[in-house]
Design an enzyme around this catalytic site. Sequence first.
Site, PDB file in Angstrom:
ATOM      1  N   GLU A 244      -6.365  -0.468  -7.088  1.00 30.01           N
ATOM      2  CA  GLU A 244      -5.983   0.899  -7.477  1.00 30.01           C
ATOM      3  C   GLU A 244      -4.495   1.000  -7.194  1.00 30.01           C
ATOM      4  O   GLU A 244      -4.085   1.174  -6.043  1.00 30.01           O
ATOM      5  CB  GLU A 244      -6.776   1.937  -6.674  1.00 30.01           C
ATOM      6  CG  GLU A 244      -8.278   1.824  -6.849  1.00 30.01           C
ATOM      7  CD  GLU A 244      -8.741   2.054  -8.280  1.00 30.01           C
ATOM      8  OE1 GLU A 244      -8.166   2.937  -8.954  1.00 30.01           O
ATOM      9  OE2 GLU A 244      -9.668   1.361  -8.726  1.00 30.01           O
ATOM     10  N   CYS A 278      -0.576   9.164  -6.116  1.00 25.66           N
ATOM     11  CA  CYS A 278      -0.662   8.181  -7.208  1.00 25.66           C
ATOM     12  C   CYS A 278      -0.707   8.885  -8.556  1.00 25.66           C
ATOM     13  O   CYS A 278      -0.148   8.388  -9.523  1.00 25.66           O
ATOM     14  CB  CYS A 278      -1.849   7.253  -7.016  1.00 25.66           C
ATOM     15  SG  CYS A 278      -3.424   8.102  -6.843  1.00 25.66           S
TER      16      CYS A 278
HETATM   17  P1  NAD Z   1       1.951  -1.138  -0.827  1.00 28.97           P
HETATM   18  O1  NAD Z   1       1.204  -1.918  -1.851  1.00 28.97           O
HETATM   19  O2  NAD Z   1       3.334  -1.488  -0.515  1.00 28.97           O
HETATM   20  O3  NAD Z   1       1.157  -1.192   0.555  1.00 28.97           O
HETATM   21  C1  NAD Z   1      -0.240  -0.967   0.604  1.00 28.97           C
HETATM   22  C2  NAD Z   1      -0.862  -1.980   1.553  1.00 28.97           C
HETATM   23  O4  NAD Z   1      -0.634  -3.295   1.040  1.00 28.97           O
HETATM   24  C3  NAD Z   1      -0.251  -1.945   2.938  1.00 28.97           C
HETATM   25  O5  NAD Z   1      -1.280  -2.046   3.885  1.00 28.97           O
HETATM   26  C4  NAD Z   1       0.680  -3.150   2.942  1.00 28.97           C
HETATM   27  O6  NAD Z   1       0.913  -3.698   4.207  1.00 28.97           O
HETATM   28  C5  NAD Z   1      -0.102  -4.116   2.080  1.00 28.97           C
HETATM   29  N1  NAD Z   1       0.731  -5.176   1.492  1.00 28.97           N
HETATM   30  C6  NAD Z   1       2.054  -5.129   1.164  1.00 28.97           C
HETATM   31  N2  NAD Z   1       2.437  -6.307   0.614  1.00 28.97           N
HETATM   32  C7  NAD Z   1       1.345  -7.105   0.585  1.00 28.97           C
HETATM   33  C8  NAD Z   1       1.085  -8.419   0.092  1.00 28.97           C
HETATM   34  N3  NAD Z   1       2.036  -9.165  -0.454  1.00 28.97           N
HETATM   35  N4  NAD Z   1      -0.183  -8.896   0.177  1.00 28.97           N
HETATM   36  C9  NAD Z   1      -1.170  -8.153   0.705  1.00 28.97           C
HETATM   37  N5  NAD Z   1      -0.990  -6.906   1.203  1.00 28.97           N
HETATM   38  C10 NAD Z   1       0.249  -6.382   1.141  1.00 28.97           C
HETATM   39  O7  NAD Z   1       1.816   0.384  -1.282  1.00 28.97           O
HETATM   40  P2  NAD Z   1       2.298   1.686  -0.473  1.00 28.97           P
HETATM   41  O8  NAD Z   1       3.774   1.801  -0.551  1.00 28.97           O
HETATM   42  O9  NAD Z   1       1.653   1.689   0.863  1.00 28.97           O
HETATM   43  O10 NAD Z   1       1.614   2.832  -1.309  1.00 28.97           O
HETATM   44  C11 NAD Z   1       2.220   3.506  -2.383  1.00 28.97           C
HETATM   45  C12 NAD Z   1       1.655   2.988  -3.688  1.00 28.97           C
HETATM   46  O11 NAD Z   1       0.242   3.137  -3.688  1.00 28.97           O
HETATM   47  C13 NAD Z   1       2.154   3.738  -4.888  1.00 28.97           C
HETATM   48  O12 NAD Z   1       2.475   2.815  -5.894  1.00 28.97           O
HETATM   49  C14 NAD Z   1       0.938   4.572  -5.315  1.00 28.97           C
HETATM   50  O13 NAD Z   1       0.902   4.886  -6.679  1.00 28.97           O
HETATM   51  C15 NAD Z   1      -0.184   3.668  -4.928  1.00 28.97           C
HETATM   52  N6  NAD Z   1      -1.436   4.392  -4.765  1.00 28.97           N
HETATM   53  C16 NAD Z   1      -2.379   4.248  -5.745  1.00 28.97           C
HETATM   54  C17 NAD Z   1      -3.581   4.949  -5.654  1.00 28.97           C
HETATM   55  C18 NAD Z   1      -4.617   4.829  -6.742  1.00 28.97           C
HETATM   56  O14 NAD Z   1      -5.729   5.282  -6.545  1.00 28.97           O
HETATM   57  N7  NAD Z   1      -4.296   4.233  -7.882  1.00 28.97           N
HETATM   58  C19 NAD Z   1      -3.822   5.774  -4.553  1.00 28.97           C
HETATM   59  C20 NAD Z   1      -2.837   5.884  -3.564  1.00 28.97           C
HETATM   60  C21 NAD Z   1      -1.646   5.176  -3.681  1.00 28.97           C
END
Ligand code: NAD
Length: 477
Positions: A244, A278
Amino acid sequence: MYTVAQLVGGVWGAGGDGGELVVRDPADDTPVSTVPVATADEVGKATQAARNAAAQWAATAPAERAAALHRAADAVAAVIDELAAAVTAEMGKPLADARGGVEAGIGTLRQYAELAPLRGGRTLNGEADALDFLTPQPRGVVAAITPWNDPVAVSCGLLGAALVTGNVVLYKPSERTPATGWLLARALDQALPAGVLSLLTGGPEVGAALAAQEVDVVAHVGSTATGRAIAAAAARTGAKLLLENGGSDPLIVDAGVDPEWAAEQAALGAFANAGQICVAVERLYVHREVADDFVAALVRRAEALRLGPGRDPGTELGPLVDRRHRDHVHGQVAAAVADGARVRVGGEVPDGPGAFYPATVVTDCRHDMPLVREETFGPVAPVVVVDSFDEALRCAADSPYGLAATVLTRSMSHAQRAWRELPVGTVKVNAVFGGAPGGAAHPRRASGQGFGYGPELLDEFTATKAVHIEAPGGGHW
Ligand code: NAD
């Protein structure tokens, strides 16, 4: 100050040899949480410990697992104030919104506790002396990797659905909201057998180490770039993916709508949670006929929002999650201005501590600007003026993302065209937020894959097995 601990193999305080992170309050830069960082070796050991606990939890009766999830929801409800305060301290959103997110999470846990035992497989009509049926089974070990923007609601969805369907879970909350994740895991763990839930903390490298493990499912809610890295890792292990990810949701303002009402909707969609949702409104296609009145009304609404720390009850717009993110948001605004766009309100980085950014309206935007095409995830409303509904629909559909879209229109045929033609998971007509309980949609393209919400999320965490049984040779059982 929160001192976060990991939960590995049923033991709190395990590991953390990868160092320590400090999270700062985005309202005033004071330290809020200290967080252990898991090493790759610890992540591997945690995965093995989770695997060892999987068979017993999978064999637990569904009604018993559901009862445990109800008790877990009670435990989360018992710390609702503490959780809401942690969300506000770590990522800045106004306290009432933070509390709303925790309440939503508790509601989701209870829904999954009610729904899961009711969902079964189906029988097939085979030979009269054979039994043929399809039955869902737990997938095994689930890695749940979550973001910071609505940390409790999102985590409760993934964790609740994965646990109640009989999976063990390795939970890796965002490094920006680790104490929130820790408080949530502590509450859930009280109601679960030891080893069923693990908590690993740290930054992207910990998430990457987890996604590289031999797990059965990697469920990631977060940015598109991360989702793609996780997809590459899962391609090597064979884990099922649930992604997501990011969005750049359009809002179409059609000719003939009340510009004041349209501006109210746009302000809600673009500025709630400082745009860090999001499905926030990320780009606006406004019919020329209403554009001037609409922009004037939107500017008034942006000016009226009270900016302040999330813990102040009067605050309507909290800070962004941190300065790194503010740099990203402001960078997109500045690039658009350098390319001919006009800031009508906001658009300046305020002096002083914290990561505040004002509600910002930018006009004279073009559809090809990164501010319009990319996810900004900040309180910014970029306006593109269009000459027809056709043009608006064409621009709205032309995006690498496919999460959601909103159309404000008085025309039933335009509403029909919007929901039929837009290549996104969710279409909303005449309201930026809302929808019936149980809604679930497939995000498209860069926005992810699989059902992240609703009853269908329970199916994502189970594997369907087809069974065919005949009597042994000779015809007698
Ligand atoms: P992010 O992907 O940077 O981080 C989310 C998680 O992923 C964190 O726990 C982080 O440590 C981990 N992560 C980062 N790099 C990684 C890697 N290479 N491998 C595995 N895990 C890794 O996202 P964010 O900044 O925390 O959140 C914001 C984003 O989330 C926005 O793009 C938003 O649109 C999206 N979002 C989407 C939804 C949805 O339902 N589509 C809901 C909420 C947020």
